[in-house]
Write an enzyme that holds these catalytic residues in place. Structure first.
Site, PDB file in Angstrom:
ATOM      1  N   CYS A 117       0.293  -1.271  -0.295  1.00 47.52           N
ATOM      2  CA  CYS A 117       0.014  -0.447   0.268  1.00 47.52           C
ATOM      3  C   CYS A 117       0.478   1.277   0.058  1.00 47.52           C
ATOM      4  O   CYS A 117       0.594   2.468  -0.341  1.00 47.52           O
ATOM      5  CB  CYS A 117      -0.872   0.426   1.681  1.00 47.52           C
ATOM      6  SG  CYS A 117      -1.949  -1.740   1.009  1.00 47.52           S
ATOM      7  N   HIS A 257      -3.263   6.944   3.422  1.00 44.68           N
ATOM      8  CA  HIS A 257      -3.985   5.810   3.066  1.00 44.68           C
ATOM      9  C   HIS A 257      -5.002   5.098   3.731  1.00 44.68           C
ATOM     10  O   HIS A 257      -5.348   5.519   4.744  1.00 44.68           O
ATOM     11  CB  HIS A 257      -2.805   4.687   3.231  1.00 44.68           C
ATOM     12  CG  HIS A 257      -3.285   3.122   2.874  1.00 44.68           C
ATOM     13  ND1 HIS A 257      -3.453   3.072   1.855  1.00 44.68           N
ATOM     14  CD2 HIS A 257      -3.372   2.202   4.079  1.00 44.68           C
ATOM     15  CE1 HIS A 257      -3.700   1.763   1.566  1.00 44.68           C
ATOM     16  NE2 HIS A 257      -3.762   1.227   2.565  1.00 44.68           N
ATOM     17  N   ASN A 287     -10.376  -0.209   0.353  1.00 42.82           N
ATOM     18  CA  ASN A 287      -8.604  -0.295   0.050  1.00 42.82           C
ATOM     19  C   ASN A 287      -8.206  -0.781  -1.146  1.00 42.82           C
ATOM     20  O   ASN A 287      -8.403  -2.101  -1.386  1.00 42.82           O
ATOM     21  CB  ASN A 287      -8.489  -0.746   1.412  1.00 42.82           C
ATOM     22  CG  ASN A 287      -6.822  -1.564   1.664  1.00 42.82           C
ATOM     23  OD1 ASN A 287      -5.982  -0.546   0.383  1.00 42.82           O
ATOM     24  ND2 ASN A 287      -6.255  -1.682   2.241  1.00 42.82           N
TER      25      ASN A 287
HETATM   26  N1  ACO Z   1     -18.130  -9.204   9.858  1.00 49.46           N
HETATM   27  C1  ACO Z   1     -18.819  -9.015  10.690  1.00 49.46           C
HETATM   28  N2  ACO Z   1     -17.566  -9.528  11.720  1.00 49.46           N
HETATM   29  C2  ACO Z   1     -16.346  -9.516  11.222  1.00 49.46           C
HETATM   30  C3  ACO Z   1     -15.517  -9.274  10.271  1.00 49.46           C
HETATM   31  C4  ACO Z   1     -16.841  -9.251   9.256  1.00 49.46           C
HETATM   32  N3  ACO Z   1     -16.441  -9.091   7.977  1.00 49.46           N
HETATM   33  N4  ACO Z   1     -14.701  -9.342  10.279  1.00 49.46           N
HETATM   34  C5  ACO Z   1     -14.455  -9.935  11.619  1.00 49.46           C
HETATM   35  N5  ACO Z   1     -15.305 -10.080  12.301  1.00 49.46           N
HETATM   36  C6  ACO Z   1     -15.605 -10.237  14.225  1.00 49.46           C
HETATM   37  C7  ACO Z   1     -14.353 -10.959  14.355  1.00 49.46           C
HETATM   38  O1  ACO Z   1     -14.935 -12.695  14.110  1.00 49.46           O
HETATM   39  C8  ACO Z   1     -14.427 -10.326  16.294  1.00 49.46           C
HETATM   40  O2  ACO Z   1     -15.871 -11.761  16.452  1.00 49.46           O
HETATM   41  P1  ACO Z   1     -15.918 -12.069  17.445  1.00 49.46           P
HETATM   42  O3  ACO Z   1     -15.209 -10.949  18.690  1.00 49.46           O
HETATM   43  O4  ACO Z   1     -16.741 -12.855  18.078  1.00 49.46           O
HETATM   44  O5  ACO Z   1     -14.105 -13.009  17.774  1.00 49.46           O
HETATM   45  C9  ACO Z   1     -14.941  -9.298  15.756  1.00 49.46           C
HETATM   46  O6  ACO Z   1     -15.309  -8.406  14.298  1.00 49.46           O
HETATM   47  C10 ACO Z   1     -14.097  -7.905  15.786  1.00 49.46           C
HETATM   48  O7  ACO Z   1     -12.502  -8.475  15.235  1.00 49.46           O
HETATM   49  P2  ACO Z   1     -11.607  -8.284  15.380  1.00 49.46           P
HETATM   50  O8  ACO Z   1     -10.728  -8.354  14.035  1.00 49.46           O
HETATM   51  O9  ACO Z   1     -10.770  -7.882  16.323  1.00 49.46           O
HETATM   52  O10 ACO Z   1     -12.038  -6.808  14.486  1.00 49.46           O
HETATM   53  P3  ACO Z   1     -11.271  -4.784  13.942  1.00 49.46           P
HETATM   54  O11 ACO Z   1     -12.394  -3.858  15.030  1.00 49.46           O
HETATM   55  O12 ACO Z   1      -9.626  -5.804  14.211  1.00 49.46           O
HETATM   56  O13 ACO Z   1     -11.182  -5.062  12.741  1.00 49.46           O
HETATM   57  C11 ACO Z   1      -9.634  -4.735  10.957  1.00 49.46           C
HETATM   58  C12 ACO Z   1     -10.936  -6.066  11.848  1.00 49.46           C
HETATM   59  C13 ACO Z   1     -11.151  -4.293   9.967  1.00 49.46           C
HETATM   60  C14 ACO Z   1      -9.282  -5.612   9.691  1.00 49.46           C
HETATM   61  C15 ACO Z   1      -9.206  -3.503  11.209  1.00 49.46           C
HETATM   62  O14 ACO Z   1      -8.084  -4.119  12.619  1.00 49.46           O
HETATM   63  C16 ACO Z   1      -8.419  -2.539  10.375  1.00 49.46           C
HETATM   64  O15 ACO Z   1      -8.664  -1.935   9.813  1.00 49.46           O
HETATM   65  N6  ACO Z   1      -7.457  -2.960  10.836  1.00 49.46           N
HETATM   66  C17 ACO Z   1      -6.298  -2.658   9.860  1.00 49.46           C
HETATM   67  C18 ACO Z   1      -5.973  -2.977   8.271  1.00 49.46           C
HETATM   68  C19 ACO Z   1      -5.119  -2.377   7.791  1.00 49.46           C
HETATM   69  O16 ACO Z   1      -4.417  -1.456   7.361  1.00 49.46           O
HETATM   70  N7  ACO Z   1      -4.767  -3.179   6.028  1.00 49.46           N
HETATM   71  C20 ACO Z   1      -3.689  -1.725   5.962  1.00 49.46           C
HETATM   72  C21 ACO Z   1      -2.482  -2.542   4.656  1.00 49.46           C
HETATM   73  S1  ACO Z   1      -3.342  -3.108   3.034  1.00 49.46           S
HETATM   74  C22 ACO Z   1      -2.138  -3.883   2.595  1.00 49.46           C
HETATM   75  O17 ACO Z   1      -0.597  -3.689   2.784  1.00 49.46           O
HETATM   76  C23 ACO Z   1      -2.065  -4.771   1.580  1.00 49.46           C
END
Ligand code: ACO
Length: 331
Positions: A117, A257, A287
């Site tokens: 990214c 980003h 993204n």
């Molecule tokens: N829909 C519904 N529920 C979901 C989903 C979904 N799509 N995905 C995860 N959940 C659930 C999980 O199972 C979890 O449930 P639980 O509490 O029962 O265990 C709950 O939601 C919370 O999950 P987390 O993974 O802790 O959620 P988080 O708030 O961290 O959000 C996310 C996840 C969106 C991926 C976030 O961590 C994020 O944005 N991370 C950064 C991603 C990023 O910056 N990428 C950039 C680089 S990409 C590149 O370089 C190619």
């Protein structure tokens, strides 16, 4: 007689997005997720998906042609084409090479950049370096992705996040001590390679416990990536501002980003920037990896959000880990 330094300004921008929209409602039918979860946790409403046969080079060339048109340059004036991408049509020929052919940019060197990214910011920094050294006049920098080709559409952790698209900007030589690109910083940390990776995308074969080759899909430890993104993006932006003799109070527009609105909000909070100074379009495109910043830059120009003299910071973070920021005074 004083001689003004050579720096770079941006002489043209462009973007290209596939027509097909994949909404959160569509995803609700594919995996166990909801519009409410995606909107609140990530800030995405829909993303674009490339049509069959629509590849990264096609999107890249369309965005580049738009940027070229805006710049008023002809293709043969481009000295170098840099494409940040994690989803090239092929490893070789590079996407940059395919774009060169499409544009007819016969005098341009061609190179793809693998910085996930952060690819566009890495390209922009290299463009600035070549121009500042007096070696080149016009460098076309593109971020382009068909992320839909590396997504496991059964994995709700990742499939809701990504979209396809391309953005381009032409960096051109500019003589000035006070405006154009003022400072940049690139960073990375190979200790965190496992946080974000694309297995089976190179010579290494990844297998499951039974020795069967696994898929070629983006894998991510979202929570940890989130923390690293906020810390490194904020620190990098502060660093480049400091190098330019500026503070965040003087920033007119931050283009971060677009990975998650909560990451963007947290970075803006650390920089003490109000929301009106932060460009956010993640709701429309998700993204798009290396393409998020140049697409946003193009839209900021289209919307009149950048005026002469404005201080612009672009700030990226991605797999690797990689990160980078660049500050410029808009010309
Ligand atoms: N829909 C519904 N529920 C979901 C989903 C979904 N799509 N995905 C995860 N959940 C659930 C999980 O199972 C979890 O449930 P639980 O509490 O029962 O265990 C709950 O939601 C919370 O999950 P987390 O993974 O802790 O959620 P988080 O708030 O961290 O959000 C996310 C996840 C969106 C991926 C976030 O961590 C994020 O944005 N991370 C950064 C991603 C990023 O910056 N990428 C950039 C680089 S990409 C590149 O370089 C190619």
């Amino acid at each position: 007689m004083s001689v003004r330094k050579i720096t770079a300004n941006i002489s043209g921008v462009g973007k290209a997005l596939p027509e097909k929209r994949l909404t959160n409602a569509d995803l609700e039918k594919m995996v166990d997720t909801s519009d409410a979860w995606i909107s609140q946790r990530v800030g995405i409403k829909e993303r674009r998906i490339a049509a069959p046969g629509e590849y990264t080079s096609h999107l890249a060339a369309r965005a580049a042609a738009e940027a070229l048109k805006m710049s008023g340059l002809t293709a043969d004036q481009i000295d170098l084409i840099l494409v940040g991408t994690s989803t090239p049509d092929t490893v070789y020929p590079s996407v940059a090479c395919l774009v060169q052919k499409e544009l007819g940019a016969s005098h341009a060197g061609v190179l793809d950049i693998s910085a996930a990214c952060s690819g566009f910011v890495y390209g922009a920094s290299l463009a600035w370096g070549m121009i500042k050294a007096g070696l080149m006049k016009h460098v076309l920098v593109i971020g382009a992705e068909v992320n839909s080709s590396i997504i496991n559409w059964k994995d709700r952790d990742t499939c809701i996040l990504f979209g396809d698209g391309a953005g381009a900007a032409i960096f051109s030589a500019h003589h000035s001590d006070t405006d154009g690109v003022l400072a940049m910083k690139l960073g990375g940390d190979g200790n965190y390679t496992d946080l974000l990776s694309l297995p089976n995308s190179g010579c290494r074969v990844f297998t499951d416990a039974d020795g069967v080759q696994t898929g070629r899909f983006t894998t991510m430890q979202g929570n940890e990536v989130f923390k690293q993104a906020v810390r490194n993006m904020a620190e990098c932006a502060v660093y480049v501002l400091d190098r330019a003799g500026l503070t965040s109070k003087e920033v007119d527009l931050l283009i971060p980003h677009q990975a998650n609105t909560r990451i963007i909000d947290a970075v803006a909070k650390r920089l003490d920037l109000p929301s009106e100074k932060v460009f956010v379009n993640i709701a429309n495109y998700g993204n798009t990896s290396a393409a998020t910043i140049p697409i946003a830059l193009c839209e900021a120009v289209e919307q009149g959000r950048l005026n002469t003299g404005d201080v612009l910071v672009i700030d990226a973070f991605g797999a690797g880990l990689t990160w980078g920021a660049l500050v410029m005074r808009w010309v």
